[in-house]
Design a protein around this motif. Structure first.
Motif, PDB file in Angstrom:
ATOM      1  N   ALA A 229       0.829  -1.205   0.000  1.00  0.00           N
ATOM      2  CA  ALA A 229       0.000   0.000   0.000  1.00  0.00           C
ATOM      3  C   ALA A 229       0.866   1.259   0.000  1.00  0.00           C
ATOM      4  CB  ALA A 229      -0.929  -0.008   1.216  1.00  0.00           C
ATOM      5  N   ARG A 230       1.976   1.224   0.746  1.00  0.00           N
ATOM      6  CA  ARG A 230       2.865   2.387   0.782  1.00  0.00           C
ATOM      7  C   ARG A 230       3.501   2.623  -0.586  1.00  0.00           C
ATOM      8  NH1 ARG A 230       4.805   3.565   6.027  1.00  0.00           N
ATOM      9  NH2 ARG A 230       3.159   3.071   7.527  1.00  0.00           N
ATOM     10  N   PHE A 231       4.037   1.572  -1.178  1.00  0.00           N
ATOM     11  CA  PHE A 231       4.774   1.736  -2.422  1.00  0.00           C
ATOM     12  C   PHE A 231       3.862   2.087  -3.596  1.00  0.00           C
ATOM     13  CE2 PHE A 231       7.820  -1.395  -0.304  1.00  0.00           C
ATOM     14  CZ  PHE A 231       8.603  -0.379   0.199  1.00  0.00           C
ATOM     15  N   VAL A 232       2.686   1.465  -3.655  1.00  0.00           N
ATOM     16  CA  VAL A 232       1.765   1.769  -4.756  1.00  0.00           C
ATOM     17  C   VAL A 232       1.233   3.189  -4.616  1.00  0.00           C
ATOM     18  CG1 VAL A 232      -0.457   1.150  -5.785  1.00  0.00           C
ATOM     19  CG2 VAL A 232       1.147  -0.635  -5.150  1.00  0.00           C
ATOM     20  N   GLY A 233       0.940   3.617  -3.381  1.00  0.00           N
ATOM     21  CA  GLY A 233       0.443   4.969  -3.182  1.00  0.00           C
ATOM     22  C   GLY A 233       1.446   6.029  -3.568  1.00  0.00           C
ATOM     23  N   GLU A 234       2.746   5.710  -3.467  1.00  0.00           N
ATOM     24  CA  GLU A 234       3.788   6.669  -3.816  1.00  0.00           C
ATOM     25  C   GLU A 234       4.291   6.506  -5.244  1.00  0.00           C
ATOM     26  OE1 GLU A 234       6.771   5.892  -0.952  1.00  0.00           O
ATOM     27  OE2 GLU A 234       5.615   6.653   0.761  1.00  0.00           O
ATOM     28  N   ALA A 235       3.741   5.554  -5.995  1.00  0.00           N
ATOM     29  CA  ALA A 235       4.226   5.300  -7.345  1.00  0.00           C
ATOM     30  C   ALA A 235       3.983   6.498  -8.252  1.00  0.00           C
ATOM     31  CB  ALA A 235       3.553   4.054  -7.925  1.00  0.00           C
ATOM     32  N   THR A 236       4.939   6.772  -9.128  1.00  0.00           N
ATOM     33  CA  THR A 236       4.875   7.897 -10.055  1.00  0.00           C
ATOM     34  C   THR A 236       4.161   7.465 -11.337  1.00  0.00           C
ATOM     35  OG1 THR A 236       6.978   8.692  -9.189  1.00  0.00           O
ATOM     36  CG2 THR A 236       6.222   9.638 -11.255  1.00  0.00           C
ATOM     37  N   ARG A 237       3.153   8.256 -11.731  1.00  0.00           N
ATOM     38  CA  ARG A 237       2.450   7.982 -12.991  1.00  0.00           C
ATOM     39  C   ARG A 237       3.129   8.776 -14.101  1.00  0.00           C
ATOM     40  NH1 ARG A 237       0.249   6.538  -8.060  1.00  0.00           N
ATOM     41  NH2 ARG A 237      -1.772   5.546  -8.290  1.00  0.00           N
ATOM     42  N   ALA A 238       4.291   8.295 -14.536  1.00  0.00           N
ATOM     43  CA  ALA A 238       5.061   9.020 -15.539  1.00  0.00           C
ATOM     44  C   ALA A 238       5.855   8.022 -16.373  1.00  0.00           C
ATOM     45  CB  ALA A 238       6.001  10.029 -14.868  1.00  0.00           C
ATOM     46  N   ALA A 239       6.441   8.524 -17.445  1.00  0.00           N
ATOM     47  CA  ALA A 239       7.268   7.679 -18.296  1.00  0.00           C
ATOM     48  C   ALA A 239       8.464   7.175 -17.512  1.00  0.00           C
ATOM     49  CB  ALA A 239       7.721   8.456 -19.523  1.00  0.00           C
ATOM     50  N   GLY A 240       8.758   5.889 -17.639  1.00  0.00           N
ATOM     51  CA  GLY A 240       9.879   5.290 -16.940  1.00  0.00           C
ATOM     52  C   GLY A 240       9.525   4.679 -15.605  1.00  0.00           C
ATOM     53  N   SER A 241       8.240   4.564 -15.278  1.00  0.00           N
ATOM     54  CA  SER A 241       7.826   4.024 -13.987  1.00  0.00           C
ATOM     55  C   SER A 241       6.815   2.911 -14.188  1.00  0.00           C
ATOM     56  CB  SER A 241       7.211   5.135 -13.122  1.00  0.00           C
ATOM     57  OG  SER A 241       6.653   4.585 -11.937  1.00  0.00           O
ATOM     58  N   VAL A 242       7.077   1.755 -13.572  1.00  0.00           N
ATOM     59  CA  VAL A 242       6.152   0.629 -13.567  1.00  0.00           C
ATOM     60  C   VAL A 242       6.148   0.037 -12.162  1.00  0.00           C
ATOM     61  CG1 VAL A 242       6.474   0.089 -16.016  1.00  0.00           C
ATOM     62  CG2 VAL A 242       7.907  -1.021 -14.290  1.00  0.00           C
ATOM     63  N   VAL A 243       5.166  -0.792 -11.891  1.00  0.00           N
ATOM     64  CA  VAL A 243       5.053  -1.470 -10.604  1.00  0.00           C
ATOM     65  C   VAL A 243       5.396  -2.941 -10.788  1.00  0.00           C
ATOM     66  CG1 VAL A 243       3.478  -2.196  -8.777  1.00  0.00           C
ATOM     67  CG2 VAL A 243       3.390   0.134  -9.634  1.00  0.00           C
ATOM     68  N   LEU A 244       6.323  -3.426  -9.995  1.00  0.00           N
ATOM     69  CA  LEU A 244       6.734  -4.825 -10.039  1.00  0.00           C
ATOM     70  C   LEU A 244       5.972  -5.623  -8.998  1.00  0.00           C
ATOM     71  CD1 LEU A 244       8.611  -7.272 -10.631  1.00  0.00           C
ATOM     72  CD2 LEU A 244      10.248  -6.247  -9.025  1.00  0.00           C
ATOM     73  N   CYS A 245       5.369  -6.716  -9.415  1.00  0.00           N
ATOM     74  CA  CYS A 245       4.721  -7.648  -8.492  1.00  0.00           C
ATOM     75  C   CYS A 245       5.784  -8.665  -8.055  1.00  0.00           C
ATOM     76  CB  CYS A 245       3.546  -8.359  -9.162  1.00  0.00           C
ATOM     77  SG  CYS A 245       2.282  -7.268  -9.819  1.00  0.00           S
ATOM     78  N   ALA A 246       6.461  -8.361  -6.951  1.00  0.00           N
ATOM     79  CA  ALA A 246       7.554  -9.191  -6.471  1.00  0.00           C
ATOM     80  C   ALA A 246       7.067 -10.113  -5.361  1.00  0.00           C
ATOM     81  CB  ALA A 246       8.707  -8.319  -5.983  1.00  0.00           C
ATOM     82  N   MET A 247       7.935 -11.022  -4.964  1.00  0.00           N
ATOM     83  CA  MET A 247       7.658 -11.920  -3.855  1.00  0.00           C
ATOM     84  C   MET A 247       8.771 -11.796  -2.835  1.00  0.00           C
ATOM     85  SD  MET A 247       4.780 -13.537  -4.246  1.00  0.00           S
ATOM     86  CE  MET A 247       4.994 -14.772  -2.979  1.00  0.00           C
ATOM     87  N   GLU A 248       8.391 -11.511  -1.582  1.00  0.00           N
ATOM     88  CA  GLU A 248       9.327 -11.523  -0.464  1.00  0.00           C
ATOM     89  C   GLU A 248       9.000 -12.743   0.382  1.00  0.00           C
ATOM     90  OE1 GLU A 248      11.879  -9.926   0.258  1.00  0.00           O
ATOM     91  OE2 GLU A 248      11.872  -8.134  -0.988  1.00  0.00           O
ATOM     92  N   GLY A 249       9.640 -13.857   0.045  1.00  0.00           N
ATOM     93  CA  GLY A 249       9.316 -15.108   0.709  1.00  0.00           C
ATOM     94  C   GLY A 249       7.946 -15.593   0.262  1.00  0.00           C
ATOM     95  N   THR A 250       7.027 -15.743   1.211  1.00  0.00           N
ATOM     96  CA  THR A 250       5.673 -16.180   0.885  1.00  0.00           C
ATOM     97  C   THR A 250       4.709 -15.009   0.771  1.00  0.00           C
ATOM     98  OG1 THR A 250       5.169 -16.466   3.243  1.00  0.00           O
ATOM     99  CG2 THR A 250       6.043 -18.373   2.062  1.00  0.00           C
ATOM    100  N   ARG A 251       5.220 -13.783   0.872  1.00  0.00           N
ATOM    101  CA  ARG A 251       4.356 -12.606   0.858  1.00  0.00           C
ATOM    102  C   ARG A 251       4.566 -11.811  -0.423  1.00  0.00           C
ATOM    103  NH1 ARG A 251       5.008  -8.236   5.559  1.00  0.00           N
ATOM    104  NH2 ARG A 251       7.097  -8.206   4.666  1.00  0.00           N
ATOM    105  N   PRO A 252       3.507 -11.556  -1.188  1.00  0.00           N
ATOM    106  CA  PRO A 252       3.660 -10.707  -2.384  1.00  0.00           C
ATOM    107  C   PRO A 252       3.887  -9.260  -1.995  1.00  0.00           C
ATOM    108  CG  PRO A 252       1.353 -11.291  -2.072  1.00  0.00           C
ATOM    109  CD  PRO A 252       2.129 -12.053  -1.034  1.00  0.00           C
ATOM    110  N   LEU A 253       4.672  -8.568  -2.807  1.00  0.00           N
ATOM    111  CA  LEU A 253       5.029  -7.178  -2.512  1.00  0.00           C
ATOM    112  C   LEU A 253       5.053  -6.393  -3.809  1.00  0.00           C
ATOM    113  CD1 LEU A 253       6.081  -5.039  -0.476  1.00  0.00           C
ATOM    114  CD2 LEU A 253       8.387  -5.836  -1.014  1.00  0.00           C
TER     115      LEU A 253
END
Length: 409
Positions: A229-253
């Motif tokens: 929630a923190r990282f998506v809320g601060e994500a920049t809506r501009a060229a050169g920015s995407v959101v990565l669906c990563a995994m930290e162990g068993t927890r998606p991030l």
């Protein structure tokens, strides 16, 4: 004796009161275990352990803090901050402290007090008078760790050793130190940023795939229970920015990956990255040039994983590729094909949602599936990112670029 005949009694773990720490440890501290905690200077190791001991003391557990680097007065100042109005650790001042660097005195104190949990800060400062060499030398560290392990196993004292790190970030001292302990934890992050990550590189009592996220504040470390929630809320809506669906162990991030591509006057051009492996960036740039028709041979490329998070998994390849392509073409991912949707009937435009993605990029330009794809998709949809670019949707990198970066109408 056959392994099936061996009795293995279940030992109740000591809950630290910090859910992120318990998750990384595998459920809490095991009595008699030896844990090694490493991290850069000033990253917050002592603050984290002061909080752990304070929570344990508040639950009625006997604790002991052995400080070889700071005086008792310095440790008290930190404990007062943690026990303040916003610290959330009111029992931090109830923890007994021993400011000592002589190993014999520390061992005698452990045998007399028999605490449930003991913290040694740090193992490089203790010395055995029976050995030659300065504190922190190979022989001293090996002997200190060996005697502390013997006492911990004999008295069932869960012992946490704080270890120094080299300038490369690896744990200092002999490698036998990591083999000797039961668990090796790494506290990562950048002092200029507020987020910290706790990872387990070795764990005899749990998984090494878990990670805990904290935020450093004036009152101490605060658990980040929902970092996406923190990282998506601060994500920049501009060229050169995407959101990565990563995994930290068993927890998606969900984390933001940013890229900047600019003309270079250097030969060869610069390749600067933070949060990902530099060799992995070189691989993605080579595939972009060979199979997607996007050459960066005359441009400087900068890639950053926002928030001080490291994304070492292969699933980050597609996010890096889309961020670099978006920055090179000057197109906002997912928003270049049409107008921004209106927020309500009044016609007020809202910023477009960032594009989420994950997938491994192959050397022939194909996209390969990564582990826990369903959990990554569920985490993205939880925050309204319904359109996710992933290997099941796009088979090649060229196709993914066509979907994420449509040409302007």
């Amino acid at each position: 004796m056959r392994l099936g005949e061996v009795t293995a009694p279940r030992v109740p773990r000591l809950r630290t009161g910090l859910g992120e720490v318990d998750r990384v440890l595998g459920g809490g501290l095991v009595p008699g275990s030896l844990v090694l905690l490493g991290g850069s200077p000033g990253i917050g190791k002592s603050t984290l352990l002061n909080m752990v001991l304070g929570r344990l003391a508040g639950d009625g557990r006997s604790t002991l803090y052995v400080s070889g680097e700071e005086s008792a007065a310095q440790v008290r100042l930190r404990a007062e901050r943690l026990a303040g109005a916003g610290g959330g650790t009111p029992s931090a001042l109830e923890v007994p402290i021993l400011a000592e660097t002589d190993l014999d005195t520390v061992v005698a104190t452990l045998e007399a007090e028999r605490p449930d949990v003991c913290v040694i800060d740090s193992v490089q400062t203790l010395h055995d008078t029976g050995l030659s060499g300065a504190p922190g030398s190979v022989g001293q560290v090996r002997e200190v760790a060996g005697r502390l392990m013997e006492v911990a196993k004999r008295l069932d004292v869960a012992t946490v050793l704080v270890g120094h790190v080299t300038k490369e970030g690896a744990l200092a001292g002999p490698r036998v130190l990591e083999h000797l302990v039961d668990c090796v934890l790494q506290f990562e992050g950048e002092r200029e940023r507020t987020y910290r990550t706790l990872r387990a590189h070795k764990n005899r009592f749990g998984s090494t795939n878990e990670a805990g996220v904290f935020e450093m504040r004036d009152s101490g470390l605060v658990e980040v229970l929902d970092p996406s929630a923190r990282f998506v809320g601060e994500a920049t809506r501009a060229a050169g920015s995407v959101v990565l669906c990563a995994m930290e162990g068993t927890r998606p991030l969900l984390v933001e990956v940013q890229a900047l591509v600019s003309p270079s006057e250097l030969v060869p051009p610069r390749r600067v990255c933070n949060g990902i492996d530099r060799n992995r960036l070189a691989l993605v740039l080579a595939v972009l040039g060979r199979h997607a028709g996007l050459s960066t041979s005359t441009s400087d490329v900068f890639v950053n994983v926002v928030g001080g998070v490291r994304a070492d998994e292969p699933g980050a390849d597609l996010a890096v590729a889309l961020a670099v392509a978006s920055a090179a073409r000057g197109l906002v991912p997912g928003a270049a094909a049409g107008p921004t949707p209106a927020a309500d009937a009044g016609g007020d435009e809202r910023p477009p949602l960032p594009v989420a993605c994950f997938g491994e990029v192959g050397l022939t330009g194909e996209l390969r599936a990564v582990a826990h794809g369903d959990r990554r998709l569920a985490e993205a949809r939880k925050f309204g990112l319904s359109s996710v670019i992933e290997p099941d949707r796009c088979g090649t990198l060229r196709e993914a670029l066509r979907v994420a970066l449509p040409r302007r109408r």
